[in-house]
Design a protein around this motif. Structure first.
Motif, PDB file in Angstrom:
ATOM      1  N   PRO A   1       0.847  -1.197   0.000  1.00 62.80           N
ATOM      2  CA  PRO A   1       0.000   0.000   0.000  1.00 62.80           C
ATOM      3  C   PRO A   1       0.879   1.242   0.000  1.00 62.80           C
ATOM      4  O   PRO A   1       1.978   1.238   0.557  1.00 62.80           O
ATOM      5  CB  PRO A   1      -0.793  -0.135   1.303  1.00 62.80           C
ATOM      6  CG  PRO A   1       0.030  -1.020   2.171  1.00 62.80           C
ATOM      7  CD  PRO A   1       0.737  -1.969   1.255  1.00 62.80           C
ATOM      8  N   ILE A   2       0.408   2.290  -0.638  1.00 61.33           N
ATOM      9  CA  ILE A   2       1.194   3.515  -0.776  1.00 61.33           C
ATOM     10  C   ILE A   2       0.495   4.652  -0.047  1.00 61.33           C
ATOM     11  O   ILE A   2      -0.715   4.838  -0.168  1.00 61.33           O
ATOM     12  CB  ILE A   2       1.392   3.881  -2.260  1.00 61.33           C
ATOM     13  CG1 ILE A   2       2.216   2.791  -2.953  1.00 61.33           C
ATOM     14  CG2 ILE A   2       2.086   5.234  -2.399  1.00 61.33           C
ATOM     15  CD1 ILE A   2       2.400   3.021  -4.445  1.00 61.33           C
ATOM     16  N   ARG A   3       1.275   5.411   0.733  1.00 66.49           N
ATOM     17  CA  ARG A   3       0.782   6.637   1.352  1.00 66.49           C
ATOM     18  C   ARG A   3       1.591   7.791   0.797  1.00 66.49           C
ATOM     19  O   ARG A   3       2.805   7.745   0.724  1.00 66.49           O
ATOM     20  CB  ARG A   3       0.899   6.558   2.884  1.00 66.49           C
ATOM     21  CG  ARG A   3      -0.033   5.519   3.479  1.00 66.49           C
ATOM     22  CD  ARG A   3       0.152   5.324   4.965  1.00 66.49           C
ATOM     23  NE  ARG A   3      -0.299   6.467   5.750  1.00 66.49           N
ATOM     24  CZ  ARG A   3      -0.531   6.401   7.073  1.00 66.49           C
ATOM     25  NH1 ARG A   3      -0.360   5.245   7.715  1.00 66.49           N
ATOM     26  NH2 ARG A   3      -0.932   7.454   7.737  1.00 66.49           N
ATOM     27  N   GLY A   4       0.909   8.847   0.440  1.00 72.83           N
ATOM     28  CA  GLY A   4       1.578   9.998  -0.132  1.00 72.83           C
ATOM     29  C   GLY A   4       0.891  10.380  -1.430  1.00 72.83           C
ATOM     30  O   GLY A   4      -0.182   9.865  -1.753  1.00 72.83           O
ATOM     31  N   ALA A   5       1.458  11.275  -2.182  1.00 73.44           N
ATOM     32  CA  ALA A   5       2.784  11.818  -1.956  1.00 73.44           C
ATOM     33  C   ALA A   5       2.750  12.992  -0.970  1.00 73.44           C
ATOM     34  O   ALA A   5       1.788  13.767  -0.927  1.00 73.44           O
ATOM     35  CB  ALA A   5       3.387  12.296  -3.284  1.00 73.44           C
ATOM     36  N   TYR A   6       3.835  13.096  -0.205  1.00 77.85           N
ATOM     37  CA  TYR A   6       4.008  14.173   0.759  1.00 77.85           C
ATOM     38  C   TYR A   6       5.066  15.145   0.240  1.00 77.85           C
ATOM     39  O   TYR A   6       5.933  14.782  -0.569  1.00 77.85           O
ATOM     40  CB  TYR A   6       4.457  13.609   2.105  1.00 77.85           C
ATOM     41  CG  TYR A   6       3.446  12.687   2.753  1.00 77.85           C
ATOM     42  CD1 TYR A   6       2.426  13.197   3.547  1.00 77.85           C
ATOM     43  CD2 TYR A   6       3.511  11.312   2.573  1.00 77.85           C
ATOM     44  CE1 TYR A   6       1.503  12.353   4.154  1.00 77.85           C
ATOM     45  CE2 TYR A   6       2.593  10.461   3.174  1.00 77.85           C
ATOM     46  CZ  TYR A   6       1.590  10.993   3.956  1.00 77.85           C
ATOM     47  OH  TYR A   6       0.674  10.163   4.547  1.00 77.85           O
ATOM     48  N   ASP A   7       4.995  16.363   0.734  1.00 79.99           N
ATOM     49  CA  ASP A   7       6.068  17.311   0.421  1.00 79.99           C
ATOM     50  C   ASP A   7       7.348  16.913   1.142  1.00 79.99           C
ATOM     51  O   ASP A   7       8.440  17.013   0.581  1.00 79.99           O
ATOM     52  CB  ASP A   7       5.668  18.735   0.831  1.00 79.99           C
ATOM     53  CG  ASP A   7       4.464  19.241   0.062  1.00 79.99           C
ATOM     54  OD1 ASP A   7       4.391  19.001  -1.152  1.00 79.99           O
ATOM     55  OD2 ASP A   7       3.575  19.862   0.692  1.00 79.99           O
ATOM     56  N   LEU A   8       7.206  16.477   2.398  1.00 84.39           N
ATOM     57  CA  LEU A   8       8.375  16.119   3.197  1.00 84.39           C
ATOM     58  C   LEU A   8       8.050  14.878   4.020  1.00 84.39           C
ATOM     59  O   LEU A   8       7.004  14.814   4.669  1.00 84.39           O
ATOM     60  CB  LEU A   8       8.766  17.265   4.138  1.00 84.39           C
ATOM     61  CG  LEU A   8      10.010  17.026   5.008  1.00 84.39           C
ATOM     62  CD1 LEU A   8      11.268  16.986   4.139  1.00 84.39           C
ATOM     63  CD2 LEU A   8      10.153  18.107   6.083  1.00 84.39           C
ATOM     64  N   VAL A   9       8.957  13.913   3.996  1.00 81.42           N
ATOM     65  CA  VAL A   9       8.847  12.718   4.831  1.00 81.42           C
ATOM     66  C   VAL A   9       9.943  12.799   5.887  1.00 81.42           C
ATOM     67  O   VAL A   9      11.138  12.836   5.553  1.00 81.42           O
ATOM     68  CB  VAL A   9       8.991  11.431   4.000  1.00 81.42           C
ATOM     69  CG1 VAL A   9       8.895  10.204   4.912  1.00 81.42           C
ATOM     70  CG2 VAL A   9       7.926  11.374   2.906  1.00 81.42           C
ATOM     71  N   VAL A  10       9.538  12.861   7.133  1.00 82.84           N
ATOM     72  CA  VAL A  10      10.462  12.963   8.260  1.00 82.84           C
ATOM     73  C   VAL A  10      10.576  11.586   8.899  1.00 82.84           C
ATOM     74  O   VAL A  10       9.583  11.000   9.316  1.00 82.84           O
ATOM     75  CB  VAL A  10       9.962  13.983   9.303  1.00 82.84           C
ATOM     76  CG1 VAL A  10      10.945  14.077  10.469  1.00 82.84           C
ATOM     77  CG2 VAL A  10       9.743  15.346   8.660  1.00 82.84           C
ATOM     78  N   VAL A  11      11.791  11.066   8.993  1.00 82.94           N
ATOM     79  CA  VAL A  11      12.017   9.741   9.572  1.00 82.94           C
ATOM     80  C   VAL A  11      12.815   9.908  10.863  1.00 82.94           C
ATOM     81  O   VAL A  11      13.970  10.352  10.836  1.00 82.94           O
ATOM     82  CB  VAL A  11      12.763   8.816   8.599  1.00 82.94           C
ATOM     83  CG1 VAL A  11      12.892   7.420   9.201  1.00 82.94           C
ATOM     84  CG2 VAL A  11      12.044   8.756   7.257  1.00 82.94           C
ATOM     85  N   GLY A  12      12.199   9.554  11.975  1.00 83.94           N
ATOM     86  CA  GLY A  12      12.829   9.695  13.289  1.00 83.94           C
ATOM     87  C   GLY A  12      12.092  10.711  14.120  1.00 83.94           C
ATOM     88  O   GLY A  12      11.920  11.860  13.702  1.00 83.94           O
ATOM     89  N   GLY A  13      11.634  10.300  15.326  1.00 83.47           N
ATOM     90  CA  GLY A  13      10.749  11.146  16.113  1.00 83.47           C
ATOM     91  C   GLY A  13      11.355  11.764  17.348  1.00 83.47           C
ATOM     92  O   GLY A  13      10.642  12.051  18.312  1.00 83.47           O
ATOM     93  N   GLY A  14      12.679  11.991  17.346  1.00 86.66           N
ATOM     94  CA  GLY A  14      13.297  12.714  18.448  1.00 86.66           C
ATOM     95  C   GLY A  14      13.114  14.210  18.298  1.00 86.66           C
ATOM     96  O   GLY A  14      12.254  14.688  17.550  1.00 86.66           O
ATOM     97  N   TYR A  15      13.928  14.980  18.995  1.00 91.05           N
ATOM     98  CA  TYR A  15      13.804  16.441  18.938  1.00 91.05           C
ATOM     99  C   TYR A  15      14.033  16.953  17.518  1.00 91.05           C
ATOM    100  O   TYR A  15      13.343  17.865  17.059  1.00 91.05           O
ATOM    101  CB  TYR A  15      14.798  17.092  19.904  1.00 91.05           C
ATOM    102  CG  TYR A  15      14.252  17.272  21.301  1.00 91.05           C
ATOM    103  CD1 TYR A  15      14.224  18.521  21.901  1.00 91.05           C
ATOM    104  CD2 TYR A  15      13.761  16.200  22.030  1.00 91.05           C
ATOM    105  CE1 TYR A  15      13.726  18.696  23.186  1.00 91.05           C
ATOM    106  CE2 TYR A  15      13.264  16.352  23.313  1.00 91.05           C
ATOM    107  CZ  TYR A  15      13.242  17.606  23.885  1.00 91.05           C
ATOM    108  OH  TYR A  15      12.754  17.768  25.154  1.00 91.05           O
ATOM    109  N   ALA A  16      14.997  16.373  16.799  1.00 89.37           N
ATOM    110  CA  ALA A  16      15.259  16.822  15.428  1.00 89.37           C
ATOM    111  C   ALA A  16      14.067  16.541  14.535  1.00 89.37           C
ATOM    112  O   ALA A  16      13.663  17.384  13.718  1.00 89.37           O
ATOM    113  CB  ALA A  16      16.507  16.136  14.882  1.00 89.37           C
ATOM    114  N   GLY A  17      13.484  15.345  14.670  1.00 87.78           N
ATOM    115  CA  GLY A  17      12.316  15.005  13.862  1.00 87.78           C
ATOM    116  C   GLY A  17      11.128  15.872  14.191  1.00 87.78           C
ATOM    117  O   GLY A  17      10.388  16.316  13.291  1.00 87.78           O
TER     118      GLY A  17
END
Length: 765
Positions: A193-209
Motif C-alpha cells: 500500500p502507498i501513502r503519499g505523496a508528501y512534500d516532506l517525509v520525516v524519519v525519526g521522532g526525536g527532537y530533530a524530527g
C-alpha cells in the motif's frame, strides 16, 4: 524489509536467489498445517515491552520481559488452529548473556498453550537469535490461547511463535531466507500500500524530527512523520530520560528554538521522572498540526531510489508486521544512525574507534521496609568499589559503553552489556558489600531503550570541524546556535583498566571554547546531503566531524536544526528546487523565514503567513532572559544591564525572581553607584518601583536619589525586609512625556550589600 528494498541494497542476485529458495522451501511445506504469530502482535502484551531498537539487525521487533527482577504479567493472544493434529512448536528467542558465556540464563520464560505450560523453558539457548524447539503438542482445530509466561523479570525475549504439523521441518534461520518466509506467513502482498505523496517525509521522532515536522507543517508542507516508538522525543522521552540540553532562542536568529520551547522537557536531573518528559504534550503538539500525518510505531526499513533522488521509504508497522510505501518529494533523516542516508548510498563517515557510546540510565528508591533482590550471577561480577556510587538514587549519563564496539550491528549487545552492568551494580548494593547500607533500596527504573550518542554522520556541502567552531569561522548560512561545550566521552581510566574489553563508565572531556550565550552558528549546508539530491538531515547524524559532534549533538540544538530544515523544505516545495539550491539561490528567503516567530504559519508554501496572537516575545542574541522579561512587564522598565555603573559591582543570578539576566551587588561604602535613566512614554501620575531581593546581608538603608530636571529628592530603602510584590515603591510622582527620570543608588552610608536589579515607572490608575 521487503523485496522492494532489494532495489537499493547490494548483492541483489544473492538476495533474489535466497527469496526463490525460500519460496521453494515453502512450496515443499505447503501441505502442512501451520500457525505463525509475531510476539509484537499479541493482543495483550501484559507486562512485556515492545522493543523496536534492533529491527534493522534482526528484521523484526520483539517482546522483552523487562521486570527489573520481578516476573512480568503474561502476554497473550488467541490463534486459530486450522486442523486437528500433532504440532511441533518453535519459538524464536535468545539467551541474551550467552555471547559472554555467562550463566545461568537470566531471561527464562514458558510458553503456555490452552492453559498448559510446555515442558521446555525458553530463553536458555543460543548466543544469537534462533529457533528454540518447544516439542510436540496435540491440538484440536479451533481457537487456542498462547501465553508468554515470564519466570525471572530479567529481560527474556520472544520474537515469534510457529506451530506446524510438519514435525521434521524447521523455520529458516538465515535472515535472508527468514524475511520472505515471514512475509508469506503473515500473508503480506508484494504490492505494498502507498501513502503519499508528501512534500516532506520525516524519519525519526526525536527532537530533530519533531522540529522538522512541526516547522515544515507550519510553513504549509504536507508532512509524513515516521517514528518507530509509541512516543515522541527520542532520547528526550520518558523511555530514555536524557534531559534536553543546549541553549535555544539566541544568536543570529533568536526565533529559532521557539518551537522547541513549546515541548522541551522540564526535567531537573537526568534521568528525571516519567512525568517530567511530557510524552503526551509532545504528541498533542504534533497532532494539533493539520499538515502532519503522524505514523507512530512505524519503523523505516529501506528506500527506493529514482536516480540520485529518494522516491519513497518502506516502513513496517511494528505492531502487526505489515508494511507501507511512503512517497514524497523531500526526505529528512532524523534517525540518529543515518539509516535513510545509508540506504540511499549517501556519502557518510563514522569514526573507526573512540566513538561515544550508549547509555542506559537507572534509578532506585527507598521502600518503607526491607526489600530483596535476586542474585545475578550472570551479570557483571561487581563489588561496590567497581562502580561510581549512584548519587541521588540514580545512575546517570556516565553509565555508558560500546566505545569501540559496532555501534550499528552490535547495538543490542551494547545495550545488554549496559543491563549486565546495572544489574550487577544493584546486586552488589543489595546482596554483597553494600547490603547493610541498602536494606530498603528498591530498583524502580532501568532504561531498556538505549541512548546512543554517535554512529554514522551524513556528509553535506560543509563538514563542520572543531577548528571552525573554536575560531568562530563565519559562514554566510550560519544559523543554528550551538552552545554546548565540545563534550566528548571516553572510558574512565579506572573502569577501563578493570573492564578493558568494554568499560561501562565514561568521563566527559570538555573543550569550553564555545560561546554558551550567543552560540556558534552552525551552517545550513551541514543539513543536506551532498550527493542525494532531495535528502535533508537533522540531529546527531549531520555533516560534522567527530570532534564537532561534541557540541552539536545535544537535543535542543538538534531540534533547532529541524526547525531550519522544515523551513528550507517549504522553500524547496514552493520553488521546486533542491536543498542545495536553497543555499545557492534562495538563501535570503530562508533567512527571512528564520526571523519569523515559531508559531507563524501558512496553509500552503505559497499562502500568506499568519502570526498568531500567542506568538512568543522575540529573545535577544544571548537568549530569552532567565528572569522576568522587561519587554513583557508592566510600565516602562530599565534593567540593571542598561544602568550606568561606577565602581566595583558583581553580577549575580543565584536569588531567583530577578528581572532580565541577573542583578548586581556592591559592598557598603565602596564608592559604587548605579544610575538608571527612564523616559516616560506619556504624561501622568506614575509609581516609581525599585526591584530588589530581600536578604539578611543586604543594606537596610540604601540611599536613593530621584531627579527630574533640576529637582532632586532623596530616599532610603530597606533591602532586607520581605517583599510581597518583588519591588519597593519609592514614590509616586507626576511625569511629562519624554522628560527623563533619573534614579541613582549609592553605597555611601549603606550597612550591607547594595543590590540593584531594575526600576520602572507604572501608571497609577
Amino acid at each position: 524489509m521487503t523485496e522492494a528494498s532489494t532495489l537499493c541494497e547490494p548483492n541483489m542476485p544473492f538476495r533474489l536467489s535466497c527469496s526463490l529458495l525460500a519460496v521453494l522451501i515453502l512450496g515443499a511445506l505447503a501441505p502442512a498445517a501451520e500457525v505463525f504469530v509475531e510476539a509484537e502482535s499479541f493482543a495483550d502484551h501484559g507486562g512485556w515491552k515492545l522493543d523496536t531498537q534492533f529491527v534493522q539487525q534482526m528484521g523484526s521487533p520483539y517482546l522483552i520481559a523487562h521486570g527489573l527482577g520481578k516476573p512480568v504479567d503474561d502476554a497473550s493472544v488467541t490463534v486459530t488452529i486450522p486442523e486437528n493434529g500433532q504440532y511441533r512448536v518453535w519459538v524464536r528467542t535468545i539467551d541474551w548473556v550467552a555471547r559472554w558465556n555467562a550463566k545461568p540464563s537470566p531471561g527464562k520464560f514458558k510458553l503456555i498453550v490452552n492453559g498448559k505450560p510446555l515442558d521446555v523453558t525458553f530463553g536458555t539457548e543460543g548466543a544469537d537469535w534462533s529457533w528454540h524447539d518447544g516439542g510436540i503438542l496435540s491440538l484440536e482445530a479451533g481457537e487456542a490461547e498462547i501465553r508468554l509466561h515470564d519466570e525471572t523479570g530479567f529481560d527474556g525475549r520472544c520474537d515469534s511463535v510457529y506451530l506446524t504439523t510438519a514435525l521434521d521441518a524447521k523455520p529458516p534461520a538465515d535472515p535472508e531466507m527468514l524475511l520472505p518466509w515471514r512475509r508469506q506467513q503473515l500473508g503480506l502482498s508484494d504490492k505494498l500500500p502507498i501513502r503519499g505523496a508528501y512534500d516532506l517525509v520525516v524519519v525519526g521522532g526525536g527532537y530533530a524530527g519533531m522540529g522538522s515536522a512541526i516547522s515544515a507543517a507550519r510553513m504549509g508542507c504536507r508532512v509524513a512523520f515516521v517514528q518507530d516508538r509509541p512516543v515522541l522525543g527520542g532520547n528526550g522521552s520518558s523511555e530514555v530520560r536524557v534531559w534536553a540540553m543546549g541553549n535555544i532562542r539566541r544568536g543570529k536568529y533568536p526565533r529559532i528554538g521557539e518551537m522547541i520551547e513549546e515541548f522541551a522537557d522540564k526535567a531537573t536531573k537526568s534521568p528525571g521522572t516519567y512525568e517530567e518528559f511530557g510524552d503526551e504534550l509532545k504528541e498533542q503538539i504534533v497532532r494539533a498540526e493539520p499538515n502532519i500525518d503522524l505514523m507512530l510505531n512505524h519503523h523505516a526499513m529501506s528506500v527506493r531510489m529514482d536516480g540520485s533522488k529518494i522516491a519513497s521509504i518502506t516502513a513496517i508497522d511494528t505492531r502487526t508486521g505489515s508494511d507501507v510505501e511512503i512517497t514524497g518529494d523531500f526526505f529528512v533523516d532524523c534517525t540518529g544512525h543515518g539509516w535513510v542516508g545509508h540506504w540511499a548510498s549517501a556519502d557518510l563517515d563514522m569514526t573507526d574507534a573512540g566513538r561515544m557510546g550508549m547509555s542506559n540510565m537507572w534509578a532506585w528508591d527507598e521502600a518503607e521496609s526491607s526489600t530483596t533482590f535476586p542474585d545475578t550471577p550472570w551479570a557483571l561480577d561487581l563489588k561496590m568499589e567497581d562502580f561510581p556510587y549512584p548519587r541521588d538514587h540514580h545512575g546517570q549519563w556516565f553509565w555508558e559503553s560500546g566505545f569501540d564496539k559496532d555501534a550499528i550491528g552490535g547495538a543490542e549487545a551494547i545495550r545488554d552489556w549496559n543491563l549486565r552492568a546495572v544489574f550487577g551494580a544493584f546486586n552488589a548494593m543489595k546482596n554483597r558489600d553494600g547490603a547493610d547500607q541498602h536494606k530498603t533500596a528498591e530498583l524502580t527504573w532501568v532504561a531498556y531503550i538505549g541512548g546512543p550518542r554517535e554512529s554514522r554522520r551524513l556528509l553535506g556541502d560543509v563538514v563542520l570541524t572543531e577548528e571552525d567552531i573554536v575560531t568562530k569561522r563565519d559562514f554566510p548560512d550560519g544559523c543554528v546556535p550551538s552552545t554546548w561545550s565540545i563534550d566528548l566521552h571516553y572510558p574512565k581510566k579506572e573502569y577501563a583498566d578493570k573492564f578493558p574489553d568494554n568499560p561501562f563508565i565514561s568521563v566527559a572531556v570538555h573543550d569550553r571554547r564555545v560561546d554558551r550565550s550567543y552560540g556558534y552558528p552552525v551552517p545550513y549546508r551541514c543539513f543536506y546531503s551532498r550527493n542525494v539530491d532531495n535528502l535533508f538531515m537533522a540531529g546527531r547524524n549531520i555533516s560534522v566531524t567527530h570532534q564537532a559532534l561534541g557540541t552539536t549533538r545535544v537535543m535542543k540544538t538538534c531540534g533547532m536544526m529541524g526547525e531550519v530544515v522544515g523551513k528550507a523544505a517549504s522553500i524547496c516545495t514552493l520553488n521546486q528546487c533542491s536543498p542545495r539550491d536553497v543555499y545557492e539561490e534562495h538563501l535570503d528567503e530562508l533567512l527571512e523565514l528564520l526571523e519569523l516567530p515559531g508559531k507563524a504559519r501558512r496553509s500552503t508554501p505559497s499562502a500568506d503567513i499568519i502570526i498568531p496572537d500567542d506568538a512568543m516575545q522575540k529573545a535577544g542574541p544571548n537568549g530569552p532572559p532567565p528572569g522576568y522579561n522587561p519587554a513583557t512587564m508592566e510600565g516602562v522598565v530599565v534593567d540593571d544591564s542598561d544602568a550606568k555603573l561606577t565602581g566595583a559591582w558583581t553580577e549575580g543570578s543565584g536569588l531567583k525572581g530577578f528581572v532580565g539576566y541577573g542583578y548586581r551587588y556592591a559592598s557598603p561604602n565602596s564608592d559604587a553607584t548605579a544610575t538608571f535613566t527612564i523616559r516616560p512614554k506619556q504624561s501622568g501620575k506614575v509609581e516609581l518601583r525599585f526591584y530588589t531581593h530581600p536578604h539578611e546581608n543586604r543594606s537596610s538603608k540604601t540611599p536613593v536619589t530621584v531627579r527630574q530636571g533640576d529637582v532632586a529628592r532623596s530616599y532610603t530603602i530597606d533591602q532586607r525586609a520581605a517583599l510581597d510584590a518583588g519591588w519597593i515603591v519609592v514614590e509616586q510622582l507626576s511625569v511629562n512625556e519624554g522628560q527623563d527620570v533619573v534614579v541613582e543608588l549609592s553605597t555611601d552610608s549603606a550597612d550591607g550589600f547594595v543590590h540593584v536589579d531594575a526600576v520602572s515607572l507604572v501608571e497609577v490608575k
